[in-house]
Design an enzyme around this catalytic site. Structure first.
Site, PDB file in Angstrom:
ATOM      1  CE  LYS A  51      -1.824   3.062   1.803  1.00 39.75           C
ATOM      2  NZ  LYS A  51      -1.848   4.528   1.421  1.00 39.75           N
ATOM      3  N   GLY A 104       6.439   5.645   8.442  1.00 37.54           N
ATOM      4  CA  GLY A 104       5.666   6.884   8.369  1.00 37.54           C
ATOM      5  C   GLY A 104       5.835   7.685   9.640  1.00 37.54           C
ATOM      6  CB  SER A 105       3.967  10.582  10.942  1.00 38.21           C
ATOM      7  OG  SER A 105       2.651  10.086  11.111  1.00 38.21           O
ATOM      8  CB  THR A 106       5.782   9.298  15.826  1.00 31.56           C
ATOM      9  OG1 THR A 106       7.184   9.146  15.553  1.00 31.56           O
ATOM     10  CG2 THR A 106       5.491   8.735  17.198  1.00 31.56           C
ATOM     11  CB  ALA A 107       0.786  10.989  14.746  1.00 32.71           C
ATOM     12  N   GLY A 109       1.980   5.797  13.080  1.00 32.28           N
ATOM     13  CA  GLY A 109       2.478   4.520  13.565  1.00 32.28           C
ATOM     14  C   GLY A 109       1.772   4.067  14.822  1.00 32.28           C
ATOM     15  CD  GLU A 126      12.092   4.415   9.396  1.00 34.30           C
ATOM     16  OE1 GLU A 126      12.098   5.415  10.163  1.00 34.30           O
ATOM     17  OE2 GLU A 126      12.059   4.495   8.174  1.00 34.30           O
ATOM     18  CB  CYS A 160      12.645   9.111   9.136  1.00 37.01           C
ATOM     19  SG  CYS A 160      13.603   7.853   8.257  1.00 37.01           S
ATOM     20  CD  GLU A 257       9.996  13.402  11.566  1.00 34.61           C
ATOM     21  OE1 GLU A 257      10.945  12.777  11.057  1.00 34.61           O
ATOM     22  OE2 GLU A 257       8.895  12.871  11.840  1.00 34.61           O
TER      23      GLU A 257
END
Length: 354
Positions: A51, A104-107, A109, A126, A160, A257
């Protein structure tokens, strides 16, 4: 692997494929990120559903066309495009998917991990970073200036591992900043298809607006814009390479970030202070240390809470033989190396009475 089990017993372990693996990854380097997930998933015997990011799907669709012309069996590699909130969520929550590998982003994830709990599928994440570049007084400052600049300006800061927190030993602050600013002049934004261009545009208007908003926040919080700070040129989403100083550790531009060509600079007094500042973050993806002292290099490498520590270099990404991943809110698990391959397998132990 066989293990001792007694004179009348035989015991061994098997590593078996998980089944169907869902792979979701970022728009900021789609063909750089995908192989690190796809190759080990296939090598371990899994089938995959890809995806891609909704803003960067064409390269994945082309890859799927190329794979269709190989002897890879039909149905082993599949592609589903669409929004993360629709196609991505469907993949994460599907009971037939055994694992999700996400970049992707921490949020996002964190959302992926929450959604995966209902089916207890495996998840590797990651995620984001706010990586430090630590420059000691004994470093080759010309080399360090080039490496530090590339660390937060490469890919227009949309990485990242971007070394967006620049920590400089107090005694060389003025000298190093002068060298860094001179080096930053080489990173003039321009057409990424033109030879010699080191900084291209931000990916979308939304990303440009996001980076611009952080500069507004920086000014409101009292940071000083040493250079850059806004749009470069009169068209497109080019953002001027930016350096901020007079920052505090509690400022959002220091802690969050930004994902743009923006670095913040602070000073430290000694190794202990450098370690404390380097680790004063919710993230832990990468770091670089610039020094000619092996003692300092090894001490910093051991003490910094990050999955990758570069010494006198930056962003040398492994081709797969070394593990990559983060501490703290930069992710879970590893990609690359034997550690990465193992995340795509299920381990079974077998005991036989002889």
């Amino acid at each position: 692997m066989s293990v001792p089990a007694g004179k009348d017993r035989m015991a061994y372990t098997r590593k078996e494929p998980l089944g169907v693996v869902g792979i979701i990854w970022g728009w900021n380097g789609p063909m750089g990120q995908l192989p690190g997930k796809l190759a080990p998933a296939l090598a371990a015997g899994n089938t995959v559903v890809l995806k891609p990011a909704e803003t960067a799907s064409l390269s994945t669709l082309r890859l799927a066309e190329l794979l269709a012309d190989t002897d890879l069996p039909a149905g082993v590699v599949n592609v589903v495009t669409g929004l993360g909130s629709e196609a991505g969520q469907a993949l994460v929550t599907h009971p037939g998917v055994a694992k999700i590998a996400f970049t992707g982003s921490t949020a996002t994830g964190k959302l992926v991990q929450r959604q995966a709990t209902d089916t207890l599928k495996r998840v590797t994440l990651e995620l984001g970073g706010k990586s430090p570049s630590v420059v000691f007084a004994d470093a080759d400052l010309d080399v360090a200036a080039r490496g530090v600049a590339a660390g937060f300006l490469g890919n227009a800061g949309q990485a990242c591992v971007a070394g967006s927190r620049v920590l400089v030993e107090e005694s060389i602050r003025e000298e190093f900043v002068e060298k860094l600013l001179k080096t930053m002049e080489m990173f003039t934004p321009g057409d990424p298809l033109t030879q010699g261009t080191l900084v291209g545009p931000l990916s979308t208007k939304a990303q440009f607006d996001r980076v611009s908003s952080y500069l507004d926040i920086a000014r409101e919080e009292g940071a000083n814009v040493v250079t850059g700070g806004g749009r470069f040129g009169d068209h497109g989403y080019f953002f001027a390479p930016t350096l901020l100083d007079d920052v505090r550790s509690d400022m959002r531009v220091v802690r969050e970030e930004i994902f743009g060509p923006v670095g913040v600079i602070t000073t430290f007094t000694d190794v202990d202070d450098a370690i404390a500042q380097a680790n004063d973050t919710d993230y832990g993806l990468a770091a670089s240390v610039w020094t000619t002292s092996l003692t300092t290099a090894h001490r910093m490498a051991a003490a910094i809470e990050a999955g990758t520590v570069w010494i006198n270099t930056w962003a040398e990404m492994s081709t797969g033989n070394l593990p990559f991943g983060g501490y703290k809110q930069s992710g879970l698990g590893r990609e690359g190396g034997l550690e990465g391959l193992d995340t795509y397998t299920q381990v079974k132990n077998v005991r036989i009475a002889l």
